[in-house]
Write a protein that holds these residues in place. Sequence first.
Motif, PDB file in Angstrom:
ATOM      1  N   CYS A 298       0.860  -1.179   0.000  1.00  0.00           N
ATOM      2  CA  CYS A 298       0.000   0.000   0.000  1.00  0.00           C
ATOM      3  C   CYS A 298       0.900   1.234   0.000  1.00  0.00           C
ATOM      4  O   CYS A 298       1.596   1.509   0.980  1.00  0.00           O
ATOM      5  CB  CYS A 298      -0.901  -0.013   1.232  1.00  0.00           C
ATOM      6  N   LEU A 299       0.870   1.977  -1.082  1.00  0.00           N
ATOM      7  CA  LEU A 299       1.844   3.047  -1.284  1.00  0.00           C
ATOM      8  C   LEU A 299       1.693   4.207  -0.309  1.00  0.00           C
ATOM      9  O   LEU A 299       2.653   4.944  -0.077  1.00  0.00           O
ATOM     10  CB  LEU A 299       1.751   3.559  -2.723  1.00  0.00           C
ATOM     11  N   VAL A 300       0.512   4.371   0.258  1.00  0.00           N
ATOM     12  CA  VAL A 300       0.322   5.494   1.185  1.00  0.00           C
ATOM     13  C   VAL A 300       0.676   5.113   2.622  1.00  0.00           C
ATOM     14  O   VAL A 300       0.605   5.952   3.518  1.00  0.00           O
ATOM     15  CB  VAL A 300      -1.130   6.023   1.120  1.00  0.00           C
ATOM     16  N   ARG A 301       1.075   3.851   2.831  1.00  0.00           N
ATOM     17  CA  ARG A 301       1.394   3.395   4.188  1.00  0.00           C
ATOM     18  C   ARG A 301       2.851   3.009   4.361  1.00  0.00           C
ATOM     19  O   ARG A 301       3.250   2.601   5.456  1.00  0.00           O
ATOM     20  CB  ARG A 301       0.495   2.211   4.574  1.00  0.00           C
ATOM     21  N   VAL A 302       3.633   3.091   3.311  1.00  0.00           N
ATOM     22  CA  VAL A 302       5.061   2.777   3.414  1.00  0.00           C
ATOM     23  C   VAL A 302       5.851   4.082   3.321  1.00  0.00           C
ATOM     24  O   VAL A 302       5.338   5.102   2.834  1.00  0.00           O
ATOM     25  CB  VAL A 302       5.502   1.797   2.302  1.00  0.00           C
ATOM     26  N   PRO A 303       7.098   4.095   3.781  1.00  0.00           N
ATOM     27  CA  PRO A 303       7.919   5.308   3.666  1.00  0.00           C
ATOM     28  C   PRO A 303       8.064   5.723   2.199  1.00  0.00           C
ATOM     29  O   PRO A 303       8.039   4.872   1.299  1.00  0.00           O
ATOM     30  CB  PRO A 303       9.259   4.887   4.266  1.00  0.00           C
ATOM     31  N   PRO A 304       8.250   7.014   1.948  1.00  0.00           N
ATOM     32  CA  PRO A 304       8.365   7.488   0.572  1.00  0.00           C
ATOM     33  C   PRO A 304       9.439   6.777  -0.243  1.00  0.00           C
ATOM     34  O   PRO A 304       9.235   6.487  -1.424  1.00  0.00           O
ATOM     35  CB  PRO A 304       8.689   8.978   0.745  1.00  0.00           C
ATOM     36  N   GLU A 305      10.580   6.456   0.379  1.00  0.00           N
ATOM     37  CA  GLU A 305      11.640   5.783  -0.367  1.00  0.00           C
ATOM     38  C   GLU A 305      11.221   4.362  -0.758  1.00  0.00           C
ATOM     39  O   GLU A 305      11.607   3.861  -1.828  1.00  0.00           O
ATOM     40  CB  GLU A 305      12.941   5.754   0.438  1.00  0.00           C
ATOM     41  N   SER A 306      10.413   3.712   0.083  1.00  0.00           N
ATOM     42  CA  SER A 306       9.912   2.379  -0.249  1.00  0.00           C
ATOM     43  C   SER A 306       8.878   2.452  -1.364  1.00  0.00           C
ATOM     44  O   SER A 306       8.866   1.611  -2.267  1.00  0.00           O
ATOM     45  CB  SER A 306       9.292   1.715   0.989  1.00  0.00           C
ATOM     46  N   ALA A 307       8.007   3.455  -1.295  1.00  0.00           N
ATOM     47  CA  ALA A 307       7.014   3.633  -2.356  1.00  0.00           C
ATOM     48  C   ALA A 307       7.701   3.884  -3.690  1.00  0.00           C
ATOM     49  O   ALA A 307       7.305   3.332  -4.729  1.00  0.00           O
ATOM     50  CB  ALA A 307       6.090   4.795  -2.010  1.00  0.00           C
TER      51      ALA A 307
END
Length: 250
Positions: free
Chosen positions: A142-151
């Motif tokens: 889920c892109l809104v729940r992971v850190p920005p670098e992970s997304a």
Amino acid sequence: MKTRSVRVPILYYHRVDEGLHPTKGVSPSAFAEQMRWLSIRGYQTISFRELAAFFDEQGVLPPKPVMVTFDDGYLDNYRVAAPILKQNGLTATIFLVSDFIGERSSWISDPDQVVPLMNRDQVRELHKEGFSFGSHTCRHSCLVRVPPESAREEIFRSKQDIENVLQAEVDGFCYPYGDYDESSVEMVRDAGYKAARVVHTDNRHAKKDLFTLHCVKVNGAIKLLKFAYYLTEWYHLESWRERRRKGCAS
């Protein structure tokens, strides 16, 4: 751009197989009936690249365009759905979870729903037959729940990994769980995708929607008459009014 918006139903499926719960997929007979209905009425499947080219005034669309899309890349997409599509002169766009190609859908918490996914050879075979493949991230995060670098890694690396499998450019992206925000949309654009799909419902799109394209959700409980209605202008108006009621129509 003369055309403010265009009606292109983007059909949203997961699985096609026998014995599925209606919320998890559709039966082969129901899917065959739907695809036969599209074919008889002159619908032609297009890709995200073709839709983006249309909005960039670099291409034209057929008189009755439609997209058939599948999330996750289940083995039954290859084994069951693809032969039905080919029999009716249609193709599809399949969104792959790149780290799980050839594995099982183990990101799902319910063990009864963890099933095989297509492998690389099957993906390449369908690609040669005109099917398109897009990214559904590396690990279905889920892109809104992971850190920005992970997304960012999920968005960028999945594109590269799938392109390495296909030896072709990947144009489409689909946000896992339908969750996105301004940051993830910008990352998808920066990664070089041409369009992206969400899970909000509608069948009409404008150029501003290219990275948040709406869809038509198809499950096993939908009868053919309702399926046909979802492709009409009346359904667009219903969807627009519902978004307006909730204060999010544009």
